[in-house]
Structure formats: C-alpha cells, structure tokens
Design a protein around this motif. Structure first.
Motif, short mmCIF file in Angstrom:
data_model
loop_
_atom_site.label_atom_id
_atom_site.label_comp_id
_atom_site.label_asym_id
_atom_site.label_seq_id
_atom_site.Cartn_x
_atom_site.Cartn_y
_atom_site.Cartn_z
N ILE A 1 0.91 -1.38 0.09
CA ILE A 1 -0.15 -0.58 -0.03
C ILE A 1 0.99 1.17 -0.07
N THR A 2 0.62 2.40 -0.53
CA THR A 2 1.17 3.21 -1.34
C THR A 2 0.99 4.58 -1.08
N TRP A 3 1.57 5.24 0.08
CA TRP A 3 2.46 7.02 0.12
C TRP A 3 0.25 7.13 0.79
N MET A 4 0.55 6.71 2.08
CA MET A 4 -0.14 6.98 2.87
C MET A 4 0.22 8.11 4.08
N GLU A 5 -0.77 9.60 4.45
CA GLU A 5 -0.18 9.89 6.01
C GLU A 5 -0.64 9.07 6.87
N SER A 6 0.41 9.63 7.87
CA SER A 6 0.07 9.14 9.39
C SER A 6 -1.26 9.75 10.37
N THR A 7 -1.27 10.59 9.15
CA THR A 7 -3.04 11.01 10.69
C THR A 7 -3.34 12.02 8.85
N TYR A 8 -5.01 12.05 9.16
CA TYR A 8 -5.84 12.79 8.38
C TYR A 8 -6.46 13.03 9.20
N ALA A 9 -6.71 14.50 9.11
CA ALA A 9 -8.08 15.42 9.40
C ALA A 9 -9.24 15.44 9.44
N SER A 10 -9.75 14.31 8.40
CA SER A 10 -11.14 13.90 7.68
C SER A 10 -10.86 12.59 7.41
N GLY A 11 -11.44 11.81 6.99
CA GLY A 11 -11.06 10.17 6.81
C GLY A 11 -12.34 10.24 5.03
N ASP A 12 -12.73 11.86 5.16
CA ASP A 12 -14.19 11.67 4.03
C ASP A 12 -13.37 11.11 2.78
N ASN A 13 -13.87 9.61 1.52
CA ASN A 13 -13.50 10.44 0.71
C ASN A 13 -11.34 9.75 0.13
N LEU A 14 -11.21 8.56 0.64
CA LEU A 14 -9.73 8.45 1.21
C LEU A 14 -8.90 7.72 0.41
N PRO A 15 -8.71 8.37 -0.67
CA PRO A 15 -7.63 6.75 -1.91
C PRO A 15 -7.47 6.13 -1.22
N VAL A 16 -7.34 4.51 -1.54
CA VAL A 16 -5.81 3.38 -1.07
C VAL A 16 -5.16 3.34 -2.36
N THR A 17 -4.40 3.80 -2.56
CA THR A 17 -3.60 2.76 -3.08
C THR A 17 -3.03 1.28 -3.33
N TRP A 18 -2.68 0.45 -3.47
CA TRP A 18 -1.93 -0.97 -4.01
C TRP A 18 -0.82 -0.99 -5.53
N ASN A 19 -0.10 -1.24 -5.31
CA ASN A 19 0.36 -1.49 -6.47
C ASN A 19 1.67 -3.61 -6.04
N MET A 20 1.62 -3.94 -6.75
CA MET A 20 2.50 -5.69 -6.93
C MET A 20 3.78 -4.60 -8.20
N TRP A 21 4.66 -4.55 -7.96
CA TRP A 21 5.77 -4.13 -9.61
C TRP A 21 6.10 -5.38 -9.93
N TRP A 22 6.54 -6.45 -9.36
CA TRP A 22 6.83 -6.88 -10.53
C TRP A 22 6.33 -8.60 -9.59
N GLY A 23 6.11 -9.95 -10.80
CA GLY A 23 6.04 -10.78 -9.53
C GLY A 23 4.45 -11.63 -10.33
N ASN A 24 4.13 -12.79 -9.67
CA ASN A 24 3.13 -13.52 -10.47
C ASN A 24 1.74 -13.11 -11.05
N ASN A 25 0.99 -12.50 -11.47
CA ASN A 25 0.27 -11.48 -11.22
C ASN A 25 -1.56 -12.58 -10.86
N GLY A 26 -2.02 -11.52 -9.61
CA GLY A 26 -3.25 -12.20 -9.67
C GLY A 26 -4.43 -12.02 -10.01
N ASP A 27 -5.38 -13.04 -9.67
CA ASP A 27 -6.80 -12.47 -10.35
C ASP A 27 -8.11 -12.17 -9.49
N SER A 28 -7.71 -11.61 -8.55
CA SER A 28 -8.90 -11.02 -7.77
C SER A 28 -8.08 -10.34 -6.59
N TRP A 29 -8.54 -9.44 -5.81
CA TRP A 29 -7.59 -8.43 -4.76
C TRP A 29 -8.75 -8.38 -3.78
#
Length: 573
Positions: free
Chosen positions: A30-58
């Motif tokens: 999981i990338t680039w999350m701050e340690s604190t947020y004043a508000s949790g509204d509409n907060l995007p969370v992104t994960w990355n798999m940079w290389w390796g065998n692919n998956g079919d669900s997450w």
C-alpha cells in the motif's frame, strides 16, 4: 556510467529482471498514506504489485474487515494495481491489501493511520520521539557479515552509496550498513520534478504521483513508502511516528554515530534530465536550490548535498540532451548551491558539504568547467568504474586503475589514473578527489575465440550479458553483486576461481577478472587485491579518499580492503 539497480519505486538506471514464476502472486504494498488525516472522507488507498506473478482478485481490509474487493485479469509478471476510495471513521486504522490467484494469496504489510488524531508527538522533533535503543544494541553487537572495525588513522574519506530501493528486493536496511567503517553515506536517489523522459515504467508513475502537487524543478522523495512510511525496520518505532522508514533509521543512526555524514544524492542515470534545464535557467535553478535546501533543513540528519548529473555535455540516458554550455552551467550551479548552503550554515550553526558524483572517463569529465566549479565543492566522487560493459562487445577492465599495453583497452581515458591526472591539471586539489570501488562485476557469456587467458585477443567476438538468480547476486542482466561472485565464481575471498572460472590479475592495469574459457564467460570486477591497489593509489596521489557503489552488494570483504589499502589497521578489542 554508473549502473543503478532499481526495485519498487526507485529512480535508478535499469529495470530488474523479474523473479522466477511462482503460483503465489508477487509482493504488494500500500503506497503513500499519511500517518494522520484530519478527515477520512473520500480517502483513496492504492496498492501496487511492481513485479511478479499476477493475481485474479484483490481485497482491502481495514482492521481485519474487507472494505473493498475486485477482480483482475492476470498478465504474466507485469505490474498490477488498484485504488479504493472510502470514508474512514475517526480513530485508528490498519490497512492490509491482499492479491490472490485462486486460493493462493499474498498480503501487504500493514499500513496504519489515524483520522482525527491530533498526534501526541506532533510538537516534538524526531530527535525527541525516536528511540535508538535497537541501534545501541546493534553497535554493541558489532558489524555484520565479514566487516571488521578499522582505525582511520589518516582521516581519509571512506564512503559508500546506500540505495533507497535496497530495502525491497535485497531487504538491505540501514542497520545493515557497516557505519563504524564509514565516514560518509550517500543516499540514492532524490529525484527532481519536471521533465524526466529517461525514467519509464512504474518508477516514472511513482515519481509522477509524488510530483502531482509540486512545481517543476522541486525535489521530492521517490519511494515515499520506503523513505518515510515503512515501519518494520525498528521495533522501537510507533505506527503514529510522523517520520518512519529509512529517514527514521537515519535519525537513529545519527543519534548512535553522530560523526557519520549522511548526504542525499540528487539525480542518477535515469533522473538527470532536469539538470540540463536547471543549470541553464536561473528561474529553474532557484526553484531547485530552494527546494533541496528545504529538504535537508527539514530532515536535519542530512549533512549536505551530492549532485549526480549524468552527464554535463551529454552522453547520459537521454541522448537528446547536452550542450557545450553545460560545463560552465555546472559551475554556476555549484556556486549557487554553495552560497545557499553557507546561509543555512549560519542559520543552523553547523557545516554542510557539497559534493558531486562525476564520470570516471576523461571524455565526459572534460566537459565541466572545473576552474570555476571546484572552489565551491568539498569533494568530487569520480565514478572509476563502468569503463566497459555489455552495452557493446568491447572487452576491457570495467574498473581498472591504469591503462595497459598488454590487454585490449580501446577507450582512451578509461582508467582512474588518467581521470585523476586530468582533474589535477584543471586545478582540482588532489585531496578533493575520491575514487570509486565497484562492488559488482560486469560480464559477458558466450564469447567465442578467446584464448586461455581471456577475451583480450583480436579473434574474440560475441557474447551476451551474463544472467542468473537473484539469490546469486544477479539483479540486472550483465551485472552480478560482488558477494555473489565471491561465493559462486571466485570460490571465497582468497579463491582463485570456481565452477569453471579462473582468476586473472593484470599487473599493469591493477585489475582483476574471471574467465571461463569453456563457456566464454568473462567477468570484470573489483576484488580485495584490486581494491587494496586503489587504496595504494589514493595514498600515492594524495587523494581525499575512496568510495563504493553500492554497499548492499558487499559482504564486508571489499570495504575491509578499502581500509587495508589505505593502510588502516584493524581495531583490537
């Protein structure tokens, strides 16, 4: 040119070879999350798999409960990513991403943050809230692997580059650095926002995200997760520490070893494009200087700035860039950086160093206006390696000290002696020059028509880059880590060759190589003999010191040899 291996979000020279196929999906984060947020509204969370065998669900779990999930179409070992935007309630959250292929899953490390938390340590500095007790224990236990402690009796610089991406694939962390044996640690790399066409793939995407709200020619950290958020490097860390990751470890390192200098290196092979505009454009230069000064002031374990512009005058990763004016513009950049550092010294009551990593070849280094640059600089790290490599089929010593008339050395000025002599004729004081040690080898395989002593005959031809397993030190085609060479091709630090290889020494060039005549495999590398010869060279020439690229490729043998070559004695208990 310097070969900079990358993993995860690095900004370095070449992409890594993908790992062998496995039924388990590749590692994800999981990338680039701050340690604190004043508000949790509409907060995007992104994960990355940079290389390796692919998956079919997450799926994405918050405090153990699935909050998002989706399906994917596997595509070999290419990168996969997904984003989930959610409203998060006030309080503490621990996020874990999972990537699955059927019932076989990989999980990310937990990313923790809080919403509506005023953070009890927010009014403290990292010097106050970070605990270095693990570092004190590490210091008491001594260095790892083969590293031995030495007395630096002559005060020479003994430096190395530590790379941000090493915490991923190699899992080489700051506590693995043999700090006791180093005067300087150069941190690679800090990138610059703006035109970066030499950078591609996931590394480019990561930088684009980091620069999304930044002005062109400002600096940023490249892999924010590794630098500031990864929280499994020290058990004393807290999930809500504002600074985590590598930077928190550097704070702890400085608490434990206050004399070591930690300097961020800006640029590198694929991150040098912006320098051409920065150096020539006063407005871009002012933006850059203001930004890098702010970075080292904010993260005040840093002790200066290292500029790794590859290369003034051209010949870098982007063949369209380069101007005859680059050399004088490099000098202007050094002068203005020095002036800014002088002001920061007054403000903070401490000293800062200004250094540069430059080509080890006379043809490139001669493009720089040294007469007007050097007075502003503390040290020049001359990259006396990568003279030959698998970008062509010219077989030579990739890190030789001298030219040689008994081997095929076809590129003029491609040795340490020639470049040091050139610099001193241009007014660069010898004590401002450090030469480089290659903690890796470059090699070809499948060379035909060599003789019993190597491919240094007119009939030798062909060859492709050597390859192998990551576990044996092969992270990039054509390159192998020294510790892999020592174990598999050399047969130990005092070995004379193993597994079909024979060790050779060119006493004129003071260079080492391995040759397997049966397979036509040639590896040019530094071993402890050639490194000791470099130490002798530094002493003979009155140079400032010696450095290495890069520390995670060594097992202690070469760093020990750097000290022994300088005449440093081993410490006794």
């Amino acid at each position: 040119m310097k070969s900079l291996r990358i993993a995860a979000l690095s900004g370095a020279m070449c992409l890594l070879t993908a790992p062998a196929f496995s039924a388990t999906p590749g590692d994800l984060a999981i990338t680039w999350m701050e340690s604190t947020y004043a508000s949790g509204d509409n907060l995007p969370v992104t994960w990355n798999m940079w290389w390796g065998n692919n998956g079919d669900s997450w799926s994405l779990l918050d405090n153990g409960t699935v909050i998002c999930e989706g399906t994917l179409t596997p595509n070999g070992e290419n990168a996969q990513t997904a984003t989930c935007t959610q409203d998060f309630a006030i309080g503490a959250h621990s996020l874990v991403a999972k990537l699955c292929l059927a019932d076989d899953c990989s999980s990310s490390a937990a990313t923790v943050f809080s919403v509506g938390n005023d953070n009890a340590v927010s009014d403290k500095t990292p010097w106050e809230y970070l605990d270095n007790s693990e570092w004190e224990a590490r210091k008491a236990a001594g260095m790892r692997e083969k590293n031995k402690p030495y007395n630096n009796t002559d005060g020479k610089r003994v430096a190395t580059y530590f790379v941000e991406w090493g915490v991923h694939g190699r899992q080489f962390y700051p506590k693995d650095i043999p700090v006791e044996n180093l005067t300087h640690i150069m941190y690679g790399f800090i990138p610059i926002c703006g035109p970066n066409t030499s950078l591609t793939g996931t590394a480019k995407s990561a930088l684009d995200q980091q620069c999304a709200d930044k002005e062109d020619y400002q600096v940023v950290v490249h892999d924010k997760y590794a630098a500031l958020e990864k929280n499994d490097m020290d058990a004393t860390g807290s999930w809500d520490d504002p600074v985590k990751g590598i930077f928190a470890e550097f704070y702890r390192m400085k608490m434990t070893y206050p004399d070591v200098k930690i300097i961020p290196s800006v640029g590198g092979w694929t991150l040098s494009d912006p320098f051409y505009e920065i150096a020539s454009n006063p407005a871009a230069r002012a933006t850059f200087i203001t930004s890098i000064i702010a970075l080292i002031d904010q993260y005040d374990f840093f002790d200066g700035i290292d500029i790794d512009w590859e290369f003034p005058g051209g010949g870098g990763a982007n063949s369209t860039l380069g101007s005859p004016d680059d050399g004088k513009n490099f000098a202007i950049l050094m002068q203005e950086l020095r002036a800014a550092l002088d002001e920061l010294e007054i403000e903070n009551g401490r000293t800062y160093e200004l250094t540069a990593a430059v080509s080890g070849g006379v043809s490139k280094i001669s493009e720089i206006d040294w007469e007007n640059a050097i007075d502003s600089m503390d040290q020049v790290n001359v990259m006396t390696y990568d003279y030959y490599g698998t970008w062509d089929q010219t077989y030579g010593h990739q890190t030789g000290i001298y030219d040689t008339d008994t081997r095929s050395t076809l590129v003029d000025g491609s040795n340490a002696n020639d470049v040091v002599n050139y610099l001193t004729t241009k007014g660069v004081a010898a004590n401002k020059i450090s030469v480089g040690v290659a903690m890796y080898g470059r090699g070809w395989t499948g060379i035909t028509n060599g003789d019993a002593s190597g491919p240094f005959v007119e009939t030798a031809t062909g060859g492709t880059p050597i390859t192998g397993l990551e576990a044996n030190g092969f992270w990039e085609d054509g390159i192998v880590d020294y510790q892999g060479i020592e174990e598999n091709q050399l047969g130990g630090e005092d070995g004379q060759g193993a597994n079909g290889f024979e060790l050779f020494w060119d006493d004129i060039a003071k260079a080492t190589y391995l040759w397997n005549e049966t397979t036509g495999t040639f590896i040019s590398f530094d071993d402890k003999r050639s490194v000791k010869a470099k130490g002798d060279f530094v002493t003979e020439k009155g140079l400032g010191g010696i450095f290495s690229w890069e520390i995670d490729s060594d097992n202690g043998t070469l760093l020990n040899a750097m000290h022994e070559g300088l005449g440093h004695t081993e410490k006794t208990q």
